[in-house]
Write a protein that holds these residues in place. Structure first.
Motif, PDB file in Angstrom:
ATOM      1  N   UNK A  44     -12.734  13.493 -28.134  1.00 13.61           N
ATOM      2  CA  UNK A  44     -11.664  14.260 -27.493  1.00 13.61           C
ATOM      3  C   UNK A  44     -11.415  13.738 -26.090  1.00 13.61           C
ATOM      4  N   UNK A  45     -10.152  13.590 -25.722  1.00  9.64           N
ATOM      5  CA  UNK A  45      -9.728  13.028 -24.440  1.00  9.64           C
ATOM      6  C   UNK A  45     -10.171  11.571 -24.297  1.00  9.64           C
ATOM      7  N   UNK A  46     -10.520  10.944 -25.437  1.00  7.24           N
ATOM      8  CA  UNK A  46     -10.920   9.542 -25.468  1.00  7.24           C
ATOM      9  C   UNK A  46     -12.116   9.277 -24.561  1.00  7.24           C
ATOM     10  N   UNK A  47     -13.028  10.221 -24.513  1.00 10.04           N
ATOM     11  CA  UNK A  47     -14.240  10.039 -23.708  1.00 10.04           C
ATOM     12  C   UNK A  47     -15.258   9.214 -24.495  1.00 10.04           C
ATOM     13  N   UNK A  48     -16.241   8.661 -23.781  1.00  9.13           N
ATOM     14  CA  UNK A  48     -17.232   7.803 -24.423  1.00  9.13           C
ATOM     15  C   UNK A  48     -18.460   8.567 -24.901  1.00  9.13           C
ATOM     16  N   UNK A  49     -18.699   9.721 -24.330  1.00  4.01           N
ATOM     17  CA  UNK A  49     -19.842  10.519 -24.757  1.00  4.01           C
ATOM     18  C   UNK A  49     -19.596  11.988 -24.473  1.00  4.01           C
ATOM     19  N   UNK A 190     -18.030  12.536 -20.831  1.00  5.77           N
ATOM     20  CA  UNK A 190     -18.200  11.409 -19.907  1.00  5.77           C
ATOM     21  C   UNK A 190     -17.301  10.258 -20.345  1.00  5.77           C
ATOM     22  N   UNK A 191     -16.596   9.693 -19.393  1.00  8.31           N
ATOM     23  CA  UNK A 191     -15.739   8.537 -19.663  1.00  8.31           C
ATOM     24  C   UNK A 191     -16.186   7.392 -18.766  1.00  8.31           C
ATOM     25  N   UNK A 192     -16.569   6.277 -19.386  1.00  5.97           N
ATOM     26  CA  UNK A 192     -17.067   5.131 -18.621  1.00  5.97           C
ATOM     27  C   UNK A 192     -15.908   4.399 -17.937  1.00  5.97           C
ATOM     28  N   UNK A 193     -16.243   3.681 -16.866  1.00  8.69           N
ATOM     29  CA  UNK A 193     -15.231   2.845 -16.221  1.00  8.69           C
ATOM     30  C   UNK A 193     -14.756   1.767 -17.200  1.00  8.69           C
ATOM     31  N   UNK A 194     -15.699   1.262 -17.998  1.00  9.77           N
ATOM     32  CA  UNK A 194     -15.381   0.261 -19.010  1.00  9.77           C
ATOM     33  C   UNK A 194     -15.734   0.843 -20.369  1.00  9.77           C
ATOM     34  N   UNK A 195     -14.737   0.947 -21.240  1.00 10.27           N
ATOM     35  CA  UNK A 195     -14.957   1.555 -22.548  1.00 10.27           C
ATOM     36  C   UNK A 195     -15.997   0.775 -23.347  1.00 10.27           C
ATOM     37  N   UNK A 196     -16.828   1.491 -24.077  1.00 10.43           N
ATOM     38  CA  UNK A 196     -17.892   0.906 -24.896  1.00 10.43           C
ATOM     39  C   UNK A 196     -18.870   0.071 -24.057  1.00 10.43           C
TER      40      UNK A 196
END
Length: 271
Positions: A44-49, A190-196
């Motif tokens: 959801x919201x394209x977060x990474x975790x 949590x959304x990383x600065x760099x995806x994956x």
């Protein structure tokens, strides 16, 4: 170029066949790309975790009593069933509001006048509850209440708070904090600065596992899900490359045959 211009009708047929083959190839490659692990996996919201506080909910969905078994009691004595009030910040509100069929007024939401309701799988039409008022009371203090007007409905299961409970009320986090003295954090995205970014993820997981309350948390890393899907996909990318090769073979064969035919005609001409 000589072979292409020699028999224009045959050339036209081959070029049309090539165009059709390439179109099919591009369609299949687009489909394969859309099913890529990193495309399918999206929190959801394209977060990474997403980290969840497990102390606030049951660990297994099968531990919840089916709604059908308590339907009569719920209809006749709704006061026996509690619900949940969730607070979200402005950024999350914007994301959620854009997904609604009928977006609500941001000012009304921030002021605490309006709320959004997560339907939680119940058979409730929008018209049944939009515009209705809902009053919340604190679990530990039934005299402390807050009334909202329901202006939006969502079916996004990210807002499942307590399994087996009635619809969840979603309000502005600042309003919830003024209403409830000791709200708990249910989830953190949590959304990383760099995806994956695997290095960032390992740092976060290390912090979680070192925490004294690690057993009370659960987390859903997008990278882990992507890895599982990638294993399940097998050799799908190689299939696309094979299709391209199969597409080019007939064209190359035609060119070679045409060239050989010209050589034969020239030899006959010399004779």
């Amino acid at each position: 170029m000589e072979q292409f211009t020699k028999d224009k009708k045959r050339t036209a047929v081959v070029l049309l066949s090539l165009a059709a083959s390439l179109s099919v190839y591009l369609c299949i490659m687009t489909m394969l790309d859309s099913q890529a692990a990193r495309t399918i996996v999206s929190n959801y919201m394209d977060t990474d975790m997403v980290i969840q506080n497990d102390t606030a909910c049951k660990e297994k969905s099968e531990d919840s009593i089916p709604y059908g078994k308590e339907k009569d009691e719920y209809q006749n004595h709704p006061e026996n069933f509690g619900s949940s009030l969730i607070g979200i910040d402005e950024q999350e509100f914007d994301y959620l509001n854009n997904s609604l069929e009928h977006p609500i007024n941001k000012g009304d939401f921030r002021s605490g006048k309006a709320c959004i309701v997560y339907r939680n799988g119940l058979d409730l039409a929008d018209a049944d509850i939009i515009g209705k008022n809902v009053t919340c009371a604190l679990y530990e203090d039934q005299q402390t209440t807050k009334t909202f007007t329901i202006e939006g409905i969502t079916d996004e299961n990210y807002y499942t708070a307590l399994l087996g409970y009635p619809p969840t009320i979603i309000a502005c986090d600042q309003v919830v904090k003024t209403f409830a003295n000791h709200p708990i954090t249910l989830k953190t995205s949590i959304k990383y600065h760099k995806e994956y970014d695997r290095d960032t993820e390992q740092e976060i997981l290390a912090l979680l596992e070192e925490n004294d309350n690690a057993k009370d948390f659960s987390w859903e890393p997008k990278i882990e899900d992507a890895d599982e899907i990638e294993k399940a996909q097998g050799n799908m990318p190689q299939l696309g490359i094979s299709l391209l090769v199969c597409t080019m073979v007939p064209v190359l064969t035609w060119i070679v045959l045409e060239k050989n035919g010209t050589v034969v005609e020239r030899i006959k001409g010399v004779e």
